[in-house]
Enzyme design. Structure first.
Site, short mmCIF file in Angstrom:
data_model
loop_
_atom_site.label_atom_id
_atom_site.label_comp_id
_atom_site.label_asym_id
_atom_site.label_seq_id
_atom_site.Cartn_x
_atom_site.Cartn_y
_atom_site.Cartn_z
N ASP A 9 0.88 -1.18 0.00
CA ASP A 9 0.00 0.00 0.00
C ASP A 9 0.91 1.23 0.00
O ASP A 9 2.14 1.10 0.14
CB ASP A 9 -0.90 -0.01 1.24
CG ASP A 9 -1.84 1.19 1.25
OD1 ASP A 9 -2.44 1.50 0.21
OD2 ASP A 9 -1.98 1.86 2.30
N SER A 10 0.29 2.41 -0.11
CA SER A 10 1.08 3.63 -0.06
C SER A 10 1.53 3.97 1.36
O SER A 10 2.45 4.76 1.55
CB SER A 10 0.24 4.80 -0.60
OG SER A 10 -0.93 4.92 0.18
N CYS A 72 -4.35 -2.15 -1.64
CA CYS A 72 -4.50 -0.76 -2.06
C CYS A 72 -5.51 -0.74 -3.21
O CYS A 72 -5.27 -1.33 -4.27
CB CYS A 72 -3.14 -0.25 -2.53
SG CYS A 72 -3.24 1.29 -3.45
N GLU A 148 -2.70 9.77 7.38
CA GLU A 148 -1.25 9.57 7.48
C GLU A 148 -0.63 10.58 8.46
O GLU A 148 0.40 10.33 9.05
CB GLU A 148 -0.58 9.67 6.11
CG GLU A 148 -0.87 8.47 5.20
CD GLU A 148 -0.12 7.19 5.59
OE1 GLU A 148 0.95 7.27 6.22
OE2 GLU A 148 -0.61 6.08 5.28
N CYS A 180 -11.08 2.34 0.08
CA CYS A 180 -9.66 2.67 0.23
C CYS A 180 -9.26 2.01 1.54
O CYS A 180 -10.00 2.10 2.53
CB CYS A 180 -9.46 4.18 0.30
SG CYS A 180 -7.81 4.68 0.88
N HIS A 182 -7.27 2.74 3.74
CA HIS A 182 -7.09 3.63 4.89
C HIS A 182 -8.42 3.86 5.63
O HIS A 182 -8.43 4.22 6.80
CB HIS A 182 -6.58 5.00 4.44
CG HIS A 182 -5.10 5.06 4.14
ND1 HIS A 182 -4.55 4.51 3.00
CD2 HIS A 182 -4.07 5.62 4.83
CE1 HIS A 182 -3.25 4.75 3.01
NE2 HIS A 182 -2.93 5.42 4.11
N1 DGL Z 1 -4.83 2.89 0.73
C1 DGL Z 1 -4.78 3.01 -0.69
C2 DGL Z 1 -6.06 2.66 -1.36
O1 DGL Z 1 -6.73 1.74 -0.91
C3 DGL Z 1 -4.03 4.22 -1.23
C4 DGL Z 1 -4.45 5.53 -0.73
C5 DGL Z 1 -3.57 6.68 -1.27
O2 DGL Z 1 -2.37 6.60 -1.15
O3 DGL Z 1 -4.14 7.63 -1.80
O4 DGL Z 1 -6.44 3.19 -2.36
#
Ligand code: DGL
Length: 268
Positions: A9-10, A72, A148, A180, A182
């Protein structure tokens, strides 16, 4: 076969997937890559997201993983084809199909990053598995940077959540997909804003179930505590900051390695 899963993931978002996976499958060895040098992915161009996916999946396969879990949604929406190509025959498991298979409602909202929402990937997948479903996709540019930054209870986050949830309420959705990885971290805030009958759907639960096919049926009791002992945590920037943010979701502070991916071409 002894498996070793590669997740990426990011940033901390993919930990929500790792946690579901460890809760269900116990001590399966995992390598987790948080590409913190390039977070957020979701405000990048599709071409950039494809390049990033190519590089991170290549890095994971270099670590001899036996399957890749795209933890992600943004790369899942825009670069699944790239991931499959780079993985060269090892299984690639994604979130979007898993999420679509978890739905039974006829009016569905999807909260996602701007890039994932613009791609229409969720709508397309839900239309395939449940034709006739009304799908409202909402991009949420403010969420990942605030998460974040650890600002879970800031007024800014609450206001952003009100704005993003409104079109879903107007469309009278019956379920909201956390599109997402997150966003499960925002569940308490979203729950406050949505009527009780609206179901929150976390695709990570579907992914953990889908992995039964690869890893076998779970042997650990539901609700058992999970252990981080079998996971190697790697990031591309700020290992200490990542470890601190990760503690909130994992319940313990992981040891985190700093790694550098080979191709700096898509570094921010
Ligand atoms: N957590 C990731 C997702 O599910 C990436 C979020 C991001 O870096 O913008 O899309």
């Amino acid at each position: 076969m002894k498996h070793r899963l590669g997740l990426f993931d990011s940033g901390v978002g993919g930990l929500t997937v790792l946690r579901r996976l460890l809760e269900r499958h116990g001590k399966v060895p995992c390598v987790y890559l948080g590409d913190t040098a390039r977070v957020p992915y979701g405000s990048r161009l599709p071409q950039e997201i494809k390049l990033i996916a190519k590089e991170v999946v290549q890095w994971l396969t270099d670590q001899q993983v036996t399957a890749v879990v795209m933890a992600c949604n943004t790369t899942n929406a825009l670069a699944s084809d790239v991931a499959v190509e780079v993985a060269e025959g090892i299984p690639v498991v994604g979130l979007i199909e898993a999420a679509a298979s978890m739905l039974s409602e006829s009016r569905v909202g999807v909260l996602a990053t701007p890039a994932a929402a613009a791609s229409g990937a969720y709508r397309k997948q839900i239309e395939i598995s449940r034709p006739g479903t009304v799908v409202v996709e909402q991009g949420c540019p403010a969420f990942v940077p605030l998460i974040e930054a650890g600002q879970f209870s800031s007024e800014e986050l609450f206001q952003a959540a009100c704005e993003y949830v409104k079109p879903l309420l107007d469309a009278q959705v019956e379920a909201v997909v956390l599109g997402c990885t997150h966003y499960p971290l925002l569940e308490p805030t979203l729950r406050q804003l949505l009527p009780k009958h609206v179901r929150l759907v976390d695709p990570a639960i579907g992914v953990a179930r889908q992995l039964d096919e690869l890893l076998g049926n779970p042997t650990i009791p539901v609700g058992a505590t999970f252990s981080l002992a079998s996971t190697r945590f790697c990031v591309t920037a700020d290992p200490e900051g990542f470890a601190t943010r990760a503690t909130r979701w994992l319940g313990e502070r992981p040891q985190v390695e700093l790694v550098s991916l080979q191709n700096p071409a898509c570094a921010s």
